[in-house]
Scaffold this active site. Structure first.
Site, PDB file in Angstrom:
ATOM      1  N   ARG A  50       0.840  -1.185   0.000  1.00 41.75           N
ATOM      2  CA  ARG A  50       0.000   0.000   0.000  1.00 41.75           C
ATOM      3  C   ARG A  50       0.884   1.247   0.000  1.00 41.75           C
ATOM      4  O   ARG A  50       1.908   1.301   0.686  1.00 41.75           O
ATOM      5  CB  ARG A  50      -0.930   0.009   1.230  1.00 41.75           C
ATOM      6  CG  ARG A  50      -2.153  -0.883   1.068  1.00 41.75           C
ATOM      7  CD  ARG A  50      -3.072  -0.321   0.002  1.00 41.75           C
ATOM      8  NE  ARG A  50      -4.292  -1.103  -0.206  1.00 41.75           N
ATOM      9  CZ  ARG A  50      -4.438  -2.020  -1.146  1.00 41.75           C
ATOM     10  NH1 ARG A  50      -3.434  -2.291  -1.969  1.00 41.75           N
ATOM     11  NH2 ARG A  50      -5.582  -2.657  -1.298  1.00 41.75           N
ATOM     12  N   GLU A  95      -3.752   8.126  -5.207  1.00 40.39           N
ATOM     13  CA  GLU A  95      -3.942   7.535  -6.528  1.00 40.39           C
ATOM     14  C   GLU A  95      -5.272   7.989  -7.133  1.00 40.39           C
ATOM     15  O   GLU A  95      -6.256   8.101  -6.400  1.00 40.39           O
ATOM     16  CB  GLU A  95      -3.935   6.001  -6.434  1.00 40.39           C
ATOM     17  CG  GLU A  95      -2.643   5.412  -5.938  1.00 40.39           C
ATOM     18  CD  GLU A  95      -2.680   3.897  -5.811  1.00 40.39           C
ATOM     19  OE1 GLU A  95      -1.666   3.314  -5.397  1.00 40.39           O
ATOM     20  OE2 GLU A  95      -3.743   3.288  -6.100  1.00 40.39           O
ATOM     21  N   HIS A 109      -0.868   0.686 -10.157  1.00 38.96           N
ATOM     22  CA  HIS A 109      -1.582  -0.234  -9.263  1.00 38.96           C
ATOM     23  C   HIS A 109      -2.099  -1.436 -10.048  1.00 38.96           C
ATOM     24  O   HIS A 109      -3.271  -1.795  -9.978  1.00 38.96           O
ATOM     25  CB  HIS A 109      -2.737   0.493  -8.570  1.00 38.96           C
ATOM     26  CG  HIS A 109      -3.108  -0.126  -7.247  1.00 38.96           C
ATOM     27  ND1 HIS A 109      -3.486   0.619  -6.158  1.00 38.96           N
ATOM     28  CD2 HIS A 109      -3.147  -1.421  -6.837  1.00 38.96           C
ATOM     29  CE1 HIS A 109      -3.760  -0.179  -5.141  1.00 38.96           C
ATOM     30  NE2 HIS A 109      -3.557  -1.426  -5.524  1.00 38.96           N
TER      31      HIS A 109
END
Length: 320
Positions: free
Chosen positions: A235, A264, A283
């Site tokens: 993360r 993000e 991601h």
């Protein structure tokens, strides 16, 4: 084994009369499989109010209106649950499960790809190609080097197992009690990582975001890396980006590969794009497939029907 007191299995009677709801974003093919698995219809959409009768919900987020005492079980189509738990108080007694599927395998391949790219100087050759420059760069053998992997759960273990196949020594860092874990040559506690950190060629983070891991990789930890490549597939919030930048500029961190960021998506003007010797991916290391959702929900359903805590249940007290 950590306590699982925050995980609750719905009573058989309540589950038998529960409505099954799915978020509008859940693919139609997944909905059909949910109906096949449970033998009951799936009601799609995000109702403005929670049903009065017990219900099970499948989706990526849990709307505020559904955070009620009628919720028996929420199955997340994602692996991470930090944003879900941070969105508001979790309904008392409700089970939370997540989708893992083949994510560990996908993320392990992602990490291995960047490890081998590191050894073969792929970034340097790509830069030379852009300059139409011909210059030999020696390669590096991965075998015999050490990878320090933070997180010894499913994903960390999958990463370790694949790296070991290339002859890489794998040392895991467990946040809780130090225990043996599959795929690792050795496991140490979070407070025992200074030695392995200094000798690691690659430092890989698979950590979830919790109150205990927020900013976990800060100035001191980065300063302790002896020029290692840092790969984050956990993360983004576990990393202090300013501290990472300072470590990259000082050489304490040789290179960084970031699949996740604190914010993000990153805007074009975000300073993260200007980090030296860094590659950012969107991601995408462990994108969840529909088959993952179906497989994990089916396993959870069987466990709940039998009165067992599913393997992918989340302890909402710990956050993972």
């Amino acid at each position: 084994m950590p306590s699982r007191t925050h995980e609750h299995v719905p009573a058989p009677g309540a589950l038998a009369r529960a409505r099954l709801l799915a978020a509008p974003t859940v693919d139609a093919s997944v909905v059909r499989e949910l109906e096949r698995i449970t033998g009951r219809p799936v009601h799609r959409g995000s109702p403005g109010t929670a049903p009065r009768e017990p219900f099970v919900y499948v989706g990526a987020t849990l709307p505020k209106a559904l955070r009620s005492g009628s919720l028996l079980w929420f199955h997340s189509v994602n692996a991470g649950t930090d944003a879900l738990l941070a969105a508001g108080p979790w309904p008392s007694g409700a089970l939370l499960t997540r989708t893992v599927g083949r994510m560990g395998e996908r993320i392990a391949q992602y990490v291995l790809a960047w490890v081998l790219a590191d050894c073969q100087s792929v970034p340097e050759f790509a830069a030379q190609h852009a300059r139409a420059e011909w210059r030999r760069i020696p390669s590096e053998l991965a075998a015999g080097r050490t990878a320090l992997i933070y997180g010894t759960g499913r994903i960390g273990s999958s990463v370790a197992a694949l790296l070991r196949g290339c002859g890489i020594r794998t040392v895991g860092v467990a946040r809780g009690t130090r225990t043996a874990a599959a795929g690792f040559d050795r496991v140490v506690g979070a407070g025992e990582d200074a030695g392995p950190l200094a000798s690691a060629r690659w430092v890989v983070s698979t950590l979830p975001l919790t109150t205990g891991t927020d900013g976990f990789f800060g100035p001191d930890r980065f300063a302790g890396m002896g020029g290692a490549t840092f790969i984050n597939v956990g993360r983004g919030g576990t990393v202090d980006i300013r501290a990472l930048e300072a470590a990259l500029r000082s050489g304490a961190v040789g290179r960084a590969v970031l699949d996740v960021l604190p914010e993000e998506p990153a805007a074009p003007g975000d300073p993260c794009w200007r980090l030296p010797r860094t590659v950012i991916t969107s991601h995408s290391a462990g994108i969840t497939a529909n088959e993952d959702i179906v497989t994990d929900f089916a396993a959870c359903w069987d466990a709940v029907v039998e009165g067992r805590v599913p393997d992918t249940a989340v302890d909402v007290g710990r956050g993972y």
